[in-house]
Design a protein around this motif. Structure first.
Motif, PDB file in Angstrom:
ATOM      1  N   ILE A 154       0.631  -1.154  -0.070  1.00 24.86           N
ATOM      2  CA  ILE A 154       0.398  -0.065   0.109  1.00 24.86           C
ATOM      3  C   ILE A 154       0.540   1.306   0.069  1.00 24.86           C
ATOM      4  CG2 ILE A 154      -1.752  -1.523   0.809  1.00 24.86           C
ATOM      5  CD1 ILE A 154      -0.825   0.150   3.963  1.00 24.86           C
ATOM      6  N   SER A 155      -0.059   2.544  -0.796  1.00 27.19           N
ATOM      7  CA  SER A 155       1.459   3.611  -0.365  1.00 27.19           C
ATOM      8  C   SER A 155       0.180   4.483  -0.316  1.00 27.19           C
ATOM      9  CB  SER A 155       0.997   4.131  -2.128  1.00 27.19           C
ATOM     10  OG  SER A 155       0.089   4.563  -2.552  1.00 27.19           O
ATOM     11  N   GLY A 156       1.372   5.397   0.671  1.00 27.44           N
ATOM     12  CA  GLY A 156       0.795   6.782   1.634  1.00 27.44           C
ATOM     13  C   GLY A 156       1.102   8.001   0.886  1.00 27.44           C
ATOM     14  N   PHE A 157       1.144   9.101   1.189  1.00 27.90           N
ATOM     15  CA  PHE A 157       1.473  10.317   0.735  1.00 27.90           C
ATOM     16  C   PHE A 157       1.490  11.686   1.717  1.00 27.90           C
ATOM     17  CE2 PHE A 157      -2.488   8.667  -1.502  1.00 27.90           C
ATOM     18  CZ  PHE A 157      -1.858   7.949  -3.456  1.00 27.90           C
ATOM     19  N   ILE A 158       2.519  12.670   1.361  1.00 25.66           N
ATOM     20  CA  ILE A 158       3.255  13.111   2.694  1.00 25.66           C
ATOM     21  C   ILE A 158       2.906  15.187   2.118  1.00 25.66           C
ATOM     22  CG2 ILE A 158       5.469  14.343   3.805  1.00 25.66           C
ATOM     23  CD1 ILE A 158       6.354  10.921   2.930  1.00 25.66           C
ATOM     24  N   GLN A 159       2.631  15.826   2.959  1.00 24.32           N
ATOM     25  CA  GLN A 159       2.163  16.839   2.548  1.00 24.32           C
ATOM     26  C   GLN A 159       3.042  18.026   3.376  1.00 24.32           C
ATOM     27  OE1 GLN A 159      -1.901  17.797   2.687  1.00 24.32           O
ATOM     28  NE2 GLN A 159      -2.572  17.917   0.580  1.00 24.32           N
ATOM     29  N   GLU A 160       3.381  19.301   2.229  1.00 26.45           N
ATOM     30  CA  GLU A 160       3.536  20.552   3.471  1.00 26.45           C
ATOM     31  C   GLU A 160       3.304  21.252   2.648  1.00 26.45           C
ATOM     32  OE1 GLU A 160       7.726  21.504   3.876  1.00 26.45           O
ATOM     33  OE2 GLU A 160       7.719  21.603   1.890  1.00 26.45           O
ATOM     34  N   ASN A 161       2.113  22.231   3.539  1.00 22.72           N
ATOM     35  CA  ASN A 161       1.640  23.254   3.213  1.00 22.72           C
ATOM     36  C   ASN A 161       0.847  23.328   2.182  1.00 22.72           C
ATOM     37  OD1 ASN A 161       3.502  25.252   5.234  1.00 22.72           O
ATOM     38  ND2 ASN A 161       4.812  25.093   2.886  1.00 22.72           N
ATOM     39  N   GLY A 162      -0.150  22.169   2.702  1.00 24.66           N
ATOM     40  CA  GLY A 162      -1.556  22.016   1.282  1.00 24.66           C
ATOM     41  C   GLY A 162      -0.968  21.014   0.395  1.00 24.66           C
ATOM     42  N   ASN A 163       0.541  20.747   0.250  1.00 27.68           N
ATOM     43  CA  ASN A 163       1.004  20.317  -1.294  1.00 27.68           C
ATOM     44  C   ASN A 163       1.603  18.352  -1.344  1.00 27.68           C
ATOM     45  OD1 ASN A 163       0.620  22.423  -2.859  1.00 27.68           O
ATOM     46  ND2 ASN A 163       2.362  23.576  -2.239  1.00 27.68           N
ATOM     47  N   THR A 164       1.023  17.960  -1.737  1.00 24.78           N
ATOM     48  CA  THR A 164       1.553  16.260  -1.633  1.00 24.78           C
ATOM     49  C   THR A 164       2.978  16.458  -2.486  1.00 24.78           C
ATOM     50  OG1 THR A 164      -0.843  15.889  -2.149  1.00 24.78           O
ATOM     51  CG2 THR A 164       1.838  14.235  -2.491  1.00 24.78           C
ATOM     52  N   LYS A 165       3.868  16.550  -1.213  1.00 17.82           N
ATOM     53  CA  LYS A 165       5.748  16.501  -2.073  1.00 17.82           C
ATOM     54  C   LYS A 165       6.224  15.500  -2.716  1.00 17.82           C
ATOM     55  CE  LYS A 165       7.017  20.085  -1.432  1.00 17.82           C
ATOM     56  NZ  LYS A 165       7.405  20.757  -2.676  1.00 17.82           N
ATOM     57  N   GLY A 166       5.572  14.461  -1.635  1.00 18.01           N
ATOM     58  CA  GLY A 166       5.853  12.891  -2.427  1.00 18.01           C
ATOM     59  C   GLY A 166       5.352  11.844  -1.648  1.00 18.01           C
ATOM     60  N   GLY A 167       5.353  10.756  -0.782  1.00 23.65           N
ATOM     61  CA  GLY A 167       4.691   9.679  -0.692  1.00 23.65           C
ATOM     62  C   GLY A 167       5.615   8.459   0.088  1.00 23.65           C
ATOM     63  N   PHE A 168       5.130   7.487   0.292  1.00 20.21           N
ATOM     64  CA  PHE A 168       6.371   6.120   1.709  1.00 20.21           C
ATOM     65  C   PHE A 168       4.807   4.745   1.246  1.00 20.21           C
ATOM     66  CE2 PHE A 168       2.755   7.522   4.083  1.00 20.21           C
ATOM     67  CZ  PHE A 168       1.958   7.290   4.323  1.00 20.21           C
ATOM     68  N   VAL A 169       5.768   4.064   0.891  1.00 24.51           N
ATOM     69  CA  VAL A 169       5.237   2.284   0.444  1.00 24.51           C
ATOM     70  C   VAL A 169       5.018   2.341   1.711  1.00 24.51           C
ATOM     71  CG1 VAL A 169       5.012   0.924  -1.370  1.00 24.51           C
ATOM     72  CG2 VAL A 169       5.589   2.907  -2.097  1.00 24.51           C
ATOM     73  N   LEU A 170       4.528   0.614   1.786  1.00 27.20           N
ATOM     74  CA  LEU A 170       4.569  -0.517   3.306  1.00 27.20           C
ATOM     75  C   LEU A 170       4.506  -1.419   2.176  1.00 27.20           C
ATOM     76  CD1 LEU A 170       2.530   2.035   4.568  1.00 27.20           C
ATOM     77  CD2 LEU A 170       3.332   0.477   6.457  1.00 27.20           C
ATOM     78  N   LEU A 171       5.013  -2.502   2.759  1.00 29.23           N
ATOM     79  CA  LEU A 171       5.522  -4.096   1.676  1.00 29.23           C
ATOM     80  C   LEU A 171       5.388  -4.845   2.875  1.00 29.23           C
ATOM     81  CD1 LEU A 171       8.688  -2.947  -0.054  1.00 29.23           C
ATOM     82  CD2 LEU A 171       6.671  -2.775  -1.113  1.00 29.23           C
ATOM     83  N   ASP A 172       4.300  -6.525   1.997  1.00 25.79           N
ATOM     84  CA  ASP A 172       4.687  -6.961   2.918  1.00 25.79           C
ATOM     85  C   ASP A 172       5.819  -8.009   2.554  1.00 25.79           C
ATOM     86  OD1 ASP A 172       3.858  -9.659   4.368  1.00 25.79           O
ATOM     87  OD2 ASP A 172       1.936  -8.887   4.588  1.00 25.79           O
ATOM     88  N   ALA A 173       6.470  -8.667   3.814  1.00 26.48           N
ATOM     89  CA  ALA A 173       7.533  -9.441   3.012  1.00 26.48           C
ATOM     90  C   ALA A 173       7.323 -10.946   2.527  1.00 26.48           C
ATOM     91  CB  ALA A 173       8.502  -9.327   4.190  1.00 26.48           C
ATOM     92  N   LYS A 174       6.162 -11.015   3.330  1.00 31.72           N
ATOM     93  CA  LYS A 174       5.927 -12.093   3.974  1.00 31.72           C
ATOM     94  C   LYS A 174       4.958 -12.490   2.494  1.00 31.72           C
ATOM     95  CE  LYS A 174       2.631 -13.323   6.571  1.00 31.72           C
ATOM     96  NZ  LYS A 174       2.202 -14.160   8.184  1.00 31.72           N
ATOM     97  N   VAL A 175       4.300 -11.755   1.753  1.00 30.38           N
ATOM     98  CA  VAL A 175       3.342 -11.876   0.964  1.00 30.38           C
ATOM     99  C   VAL A 175       4.329 -12.413  -0.377  1.00 30.38           C
ATOM    100  CG1 VAL A 175       1.598 -10.937  -1.068  1.00 30.38           C
ATOM    101  CG2 VAL A 175       1.097 -11.111   1.310  1.00 30.38           C
ATOM    102  N   LEU A 176       5.292 -11.352  -0.664  1.00 26.73           N
ATOM    103  CA  LEU A 176       5.885 -10.890  -1.577  1.00 26.73           C
ATOM    104  C   LEU A 176       7.385 -12.071  -1.490  1.00 26.73           C
ATOM    105  CD1 LEU A 176       6.306  -7.142  -1.579  1.00 26.73           C
ATOM    106  CD2 LEU A 176       5.024  -8.203  -3.218  1.00 26.73           C
ATOM    107  N   ASP A 177       6.729 -12.887  -1.868  1.00 27.08           N
ATOM    108  CA  ASP A 177       7.797 -14.073  -2.133  1.00 27.08           C
ATOM    109  C   ASP A 177       7.952 -14.999  -2.922  1.00 27.08           C
ATOM    110  OD1 ASP A 177       9.563 -15.485  -0.345  1.00 27.08           O
ATOM    111  OD2 ASP A 177       8.462 -17.098  -0.162  1.00 27.08           O
ATOM    112  N   ARG A 178       6.862 -14.436  -3.959  1.00 27.41           N
ATOM    113  CA  ARG A 178       6.959 -15.139  -5.583  1.00 27.41           C
ATOM    114  C   ARG A 178       8.377 -14.688  -6.435  1.00 27.41           C
ATOM    115  NH1 ARG A 178       1.545 -15.309  -2.977  1.00 27.41           N
ATOM    116  NH2 ARG A 178       0.391 -17.608  -2.940  1.00 27.41           N
ATOM    117  N   LYS A 179       8.211 -15.291  -7.520  1.00 30.60           N
ATOM    118  CA  LYS A 179       8.400 -14.787  -8.925  1.00 30.60           C
ATOM    119  C   LYS A 179       7.532 -13.555  -9.593  1.00 30.60           C
ATOM    120  CE  LYS A 179      12.150 -18.969  -9.773  1.00 30.60           C
ATOM    121  NZ  LYS A 179      12.864 -19.407 -10.085  1.00 30.60           N
ATOM    122  N   ALA A 180       7.991 -12.938 -10.804  1.00 32.28           N
ATOM    123  CA  ALA A 180       7.191 -12.154 -11.259  1.00 32.28           C
ATOM    124  C   ALA A 180       5.964 -12.669 -11.976  1.00 32.28           C
ATOM    125  CB  ALA A 180       8.190 -11.274 -12.418  1.00 32.28           C
TER     126      ALA A 180
END
Length: 365
Positions: A154-180
């Motif tokens: 999942i992802s999220g957003f980072i704001q400064e003075n009302g503007n979205t400047k960037g974001g962050f991501v959360l990863l599940d290490a247990k789920v992401l255990d498959r090849k592409a």
């Protein structure tokens, strides 16, 4: 626009009243006036609702989470190692809030294999070529690793003075255990009940079919969500109401976050497609899904689930297929027999406007 609508319906009201005045009694004229007022009020209400948009259930969470505040990212390091964290309390609170809204019961915990998974994330990010590498460094401020997330990422957003400047991501290490190829095939089949037919998707050649490339694809998709906020591609995730009407990327395709323009006529089954639900019969419905999808303006089926994922999937498809020239092929199979085959639709003529918007973001045109 509001003036034109008011003027038009005022004329309709006058015509109705004139007709009834000529032919009927004074009491009928009253009914006519009431009917005209009803038409005017109903049309104006619907227009205002469309302009205002749908209620945003995430607005309060995004506004109050400490993860959304720019002051928590002061002194951001330029190396990826300094941006990757194991789950902490603010990140856990964010996920719990998100899961509560979405109806998930999962409660995330720290990743047990964090050091080794962190190395894989760094390896994946450092392998990205320009201009993706610079864009990621500029907009992806933090990555959290956990288990029991309630999804792959999942992802999220980072704001400064009302503007979205960037974001962050959360990863599940247990789920992401498959090849592409195995991961994306699993994801596509998660829509369907078990039956005779199955979907097979290939996004990497055999020699590049690795867990790192599955992670790469997922990160690029989540990063697409972050870009939609920083580049103002769609309505802000911090707004109490979100409307897509004034945003060119969605014009003619999406009426709202979950309602597409072609739902009632061309692609009626689209609204029934829910990933990870196992609710649709591929055996019975595939001809109403993939042949229609191929003729639609959606590059992938996941991009057809909602307006926000339409951009995120278009972005990862552009990078994967056009920029990096990697394969993307989907097959419907009955055992070993291929019934249907299609490629990623990002190169469709109907997506020329969307490709140009993404190209301008990537190359800062």
């Amino acid at each position: 626009m509001q003036r034109k609508i008011l003027s038009f319906h005022a004329q309709v009201w006058k015509i109705w009243c004139f007709m009834f005045f000529e032919r009927y009694s004074h009491s009928k004229l009253k009914m006519c006036r009431l009917f005209g007022v009803f038409i005017l009020a109903f049309s104006f209400s619907n227009h205002c609702k469309a302009q205002k948009g749908d209620p945003n259930p995430y607005a309060d969470l995004f506004a109050h989470s400490s993860l959304s505040k720019m002051e928590n990212y002061v002194g951001l390091g330029s190396d990826w190692g300094s941006r990757i964290y194991n789950l902490d309390t603010p990140a856990k609170d964010y996920v719990l809030g998100l899961n509560k809204i979405d109806g998930f019961d999962e409660s995330p915990v720290e990743a047990r294999n964090f050091p080794s998974f962190k190395k894989e994330v760094i390896k994946t990010l450092e392998a990205e070529p320009e201009p993706i590498q610079s864009l990621l460094k500029d907009k992806l401020f933090r990555i959290y690793v956990c288990e029991d997330l309630g999804g792959s990422a999942i992802s999220g957003f980072i704001q400064e003075n009302g503007n979205t400047k960037g974001g962050f991501v959360l990863l599940d290490a247990k789920v992401l255990d498959r090849k592409a190829n195995e991961w994306i095939t699993y994801k596509e089949n998660s829509i369907y009940t078990k039956g005779r037919l199955a979907v097979n998707v290939r996004i990497e050649p055999d020699e590049a079919n690795t867990k790192n490339n599955a992670l790469r694809y997922i990160l690029l998709h989540e990063f697409g969500h972050i870009l939609s906020g920083t580049q103002k591609i769609g309505p802000s995730f911090f707004d109490a109401f979100r409307s897509y009407l004034r945003f060119p990327f969605f014009s003619g395709i999406w009426k709202s976050e979950k309602i597409a323009s072609m739902d009632t006529s061309f692609f009626p089954i689209r609204s029934k497609i829910h990933f990870y639900s196992g609710s649709v019969s591929l055996d019975e419905e595939w001809e109403k899904i993939y042949p229609v999808l191929e003729k639609s303006p959606f590059p992938t089926l996941y991009s057809a689930t909602n307006a926000d994922d339409f951009f995120a999937e278009s972005f990862v498809s552009y990078v994967h297929v056009i920029l990096e020239k990697r394969p993307w092929v989907l097959e419907i199979k009955d055992g070993e027999k291929v019934l249907y085959q299609m490629e990623n639709g990002i190169t469709k003529p109907s997506l020329e406007k969307q490709r140009e918007i993404i190209r301008k973001i990537l190359f800062k045109l």
